[in-house]
Enzyme design. Sequence first.
Site, PDB file in Angstrom:
ATOM      1  N   ALA A 154       0.853  -1.200   0.000  1.00 14.47           N
ATOM      2  CA  ALA A 154       0.000   0.000   0.000  1.00 14.47           C
ATOM      3  C   ALA A 154       0.881   1.240   0.000  1.00 14.47           C
ATOM      4  O   ALA A 154       2.032   1.202   0.446  1.00 14.47           O
ATOM      5  CB  ALA A 154      -0.895  -0.011   1.231  1.00 14.47           C
ATOM      6  N   GLY A 211       0.791  -5.094   1.175  1.00 16.41           N
ATOM      7  CA  GLY A 211      -0.349  -5.285   0.282  1.00 16.41           C
ATOM      8  C   GLY A 211       0.019  -6.068  -0.966  1.00 16.41           C
ATOM      9  O   GLY A 211      -0.838  -6.722  -1.559  1.00 16.41           O
ATOM     10  N   GLU A 217      -0.491  -9.521  -0.117  1.00 12.19           N
ATOM     11  CA  GLU A 217      -1.933  -9.786   0.022  1.00 12.19           C
ATOM     12  C   GLU A 217      -2.590  -9.931  -1.351  1.00 12.19           C
ATOM     13  O   GLU A 217      -3.473 -10.766  -1.538  1.00 12.19           O
ATOM     14  CB  GLU A 217      -2.578  -8.673   0.848  1.00 12.19           C
ATOM     15  CG  GLU A 217      -2.055  -8.701   2.287  1.00 12.19           C
ATOM     16  CD  GLU A 217      -2.548  -7.542   3.109  1.00 12.19           C
ATOM     17  OE1 GLU A 217      -2.159  -6.392   2.808  1.00 12.19           O
ATOM     18  OE2 GLU A 217      -3.324  -7.770   4.042  1.00 12.19           O
ATOM     19  N   GLU A 258       3.643  -4.875   8.113  1.00 10.56           N
ATOM     20  CA  GLU A 258       2.698  -3.911   8.680  1.00 10.56           C
ATOM     21  C   GLU A 258       2.905  -3.688  10.175  1.00 10.56           C
ATOM     22  O   GLU A 258       2.721  -2.591  10.677  1.00 10.56           O
ATOM     23  CB  GLU A 258       1.264  -4.360   8.408  1.00 10.56           C
ATOM     24  CG  GLU A 258       0.825  -4.222   6.957  1.00 10.56           C
ATOM     25  CD  GLU A 258       1.235  -5.398   6.074  1.00 10.56           C
ATOM     26  OE1 GLU A 258       2.104  -6.201   6.464  1.00 10.56           O
ATOM     27  OE2 GLU A 258       0.686  -5.484   4.962  1.00 10.56           O
TER      28      GLU A 258
END
Length: 626
Positions: free
Chosen positions: A60, A101, A104, A124
């Site tokens: 992200a 991300g 993910e 994270e």
Amino acid sequence: VIKSSQEQAVRVITLNHPPVNALGATMRQELKAQLDHAFSDDSVKAIVLASALPLFCGGADIQEFRTQQLWQSPDLPFLCNYIDNAPKRIIAAINGAAMGGAVEIALACDHRVARRQATMGLPEIKLGLLPGAGGTQRLPRVTNINVALDMILNGNPVSAKAALETGFLDRIIEDDDDFSQAVLAWAEELIENNAPLQRCAQMVVDMQDISSDIFRLKRDDIKQRMPGQLAPLRCIKALEAASTEPLATGLAHEKAFFLELLTNSQARARIHLFFAERAAQKIPDVTQATPQREIKSVAVLGAGTMGTGIAIALINADVPVILLDVSNEQLAQGLQRIQDTLQRAQDKGRLTSTLARQRMALLTSTLHYADISNADLVIEAVSESMSTKQAVFKQLDEICKPRTILASNTSTLDLDAIAAATTRADDVIGLHFFSPANIMKLTEIVRGEQTSPEVINTLLRFSKRINKVPAVVKVCDGFVANRMLEPYFREASRLLLEGATADQVDGVLTDFGMPMGVLSMGDLAGIDVGYLVRQANRSRYAHDPSYQAVQDKLYSLGRYGQKTARGCYRYKGKKKLIDAELPGLCLELAFDLGVQRRKIANQEILERCQRFWISGLAWWPTFLRE
Ligand code: T1G
């Protein structure tokens, strides 16, 4: 930022948004548009997600965490669900680092392939967050709960080899193969064989041989190792939900925890730190265009605690090291210390015996300067005495080949005075490690009056290569870290005079989130070391006779801290015990110095110590030389 191409029945969607393919709003919108286009094209039987950059994707866009753009449609959780429910087969082609991300997104794909040198991580937790786009729900389904707990709670990337062993990866492609072609061939094979699709909604977390205590035990461990930190506890709760709830329910729990963490001060501080660490490396006269030198071999001069710690940090980063000490005994002790450190890491299961042997093989030692004449970088870590360092640097200057960089690990001395002992002041620099040098991440790169931008740039890159976080500072008392530490430590000691106890002060600081109380840290670093540094700067700092009176008194009593089993605390080995005599000693000192004593509230202790961290941080910009 995203382009696509088609090879027979395979649509390749390629991320191309330097520097790290951060998944900001534009990237997410374009990725969804490319996916929709591929979904609607009947000629497409499989989709490959690839990267045009040396890395796959940095996750992200952390810049968006301070704005509401993070939730601009399509947000990352939506995009991962979209991929997980795609009408067509999707393959993640991980060519390099994949973080947060990005992992993910890959977990939501049906298949995952990587180059051998690629790494994958869910960092994270280092931002005070948890994987908020399905990582806590999909990783334990694709691998297992232990792998997921490890990866998510430590936040460190894993190698492609490890990822293959855990089941995260389906395949590894050797570095010297043509990665894109190999991925396309595999995609055609998957279509040909109509390989089953991996959809997490149909998968459950295999808890068959897992103790029902696993989450409680992890929580107890975290409360011990990371006291006061919220994110690890929420990671465990999210993973616990993954082990019992259907995917959709688990994702809802994950989102709630993510929103809670994102607004927490711990995440805000860690996100600030992420960018601050990078800002500290931005130097006006050191740019991408600034040349740098290749560092192939490094000599460490001095086999004491710091020198051996630095040598370990280097061999841990696959850098060959020549360790020099003029004393046979000191050199033997230093080599033994290195051996013992690697053995302890093996005993704790943090290092395999193979890796330990490989690292020791990178280390050679010598008693003779002549043996280090060809080093590209020499890191001096001899005693903190100007005359000794000047003599060493004069000798290095005479012995070492031209353009060898001469770095001093000095923590307080004037680097310009050290450089003046050589004929190559533009190649002299400070590279200040913090004890234990193989553990602490920060290195201070001290630029002298004449240090060249090329040498600064070389050490900036070298610091990152050895997994350190460099901060460029100028020559001044204590550089940055120790200069910020001075008022903080002074206030903590003053509180002892005024009536607080050592364990009260340190307890307030660790409850706040400091890994160690500053009085315990002073015992660890050595009360004698602190005393000698104060002596060099006393006129500048000692604003009144009570200045560091407790520390000076302990020094006069020979209580140097852990090294003498007594300082602010008593020590039995590494075990720290209250020293019942300390309050009396402080009472006497306070009486002699006319210091009023009283009961001091914890909040006051925190505010008085905290005030000095903030003032120290305010100083930082002045330390950077234009
Ligand atoms: N977002 C925004 N900027 C980033 C970024 C990111 N994720 N990663 C790096 N940058 C910037 C960085 O500030 C620097 O900018 C430049 O890119 C080069 O960085 C929902 C919530 C990817 C291994 O924590 O680990 O996904 O200083 O010097 O050495 O669950 O960057 O040049 O202006 O570090 O080649 C999780 C953090 C996000 C990854 C590349 N991801 N980044 O290393 O480059 S949260 C991370 C890294 C998330 C989801 C959650 C590394 C790297 P500037 P660099 P590098």
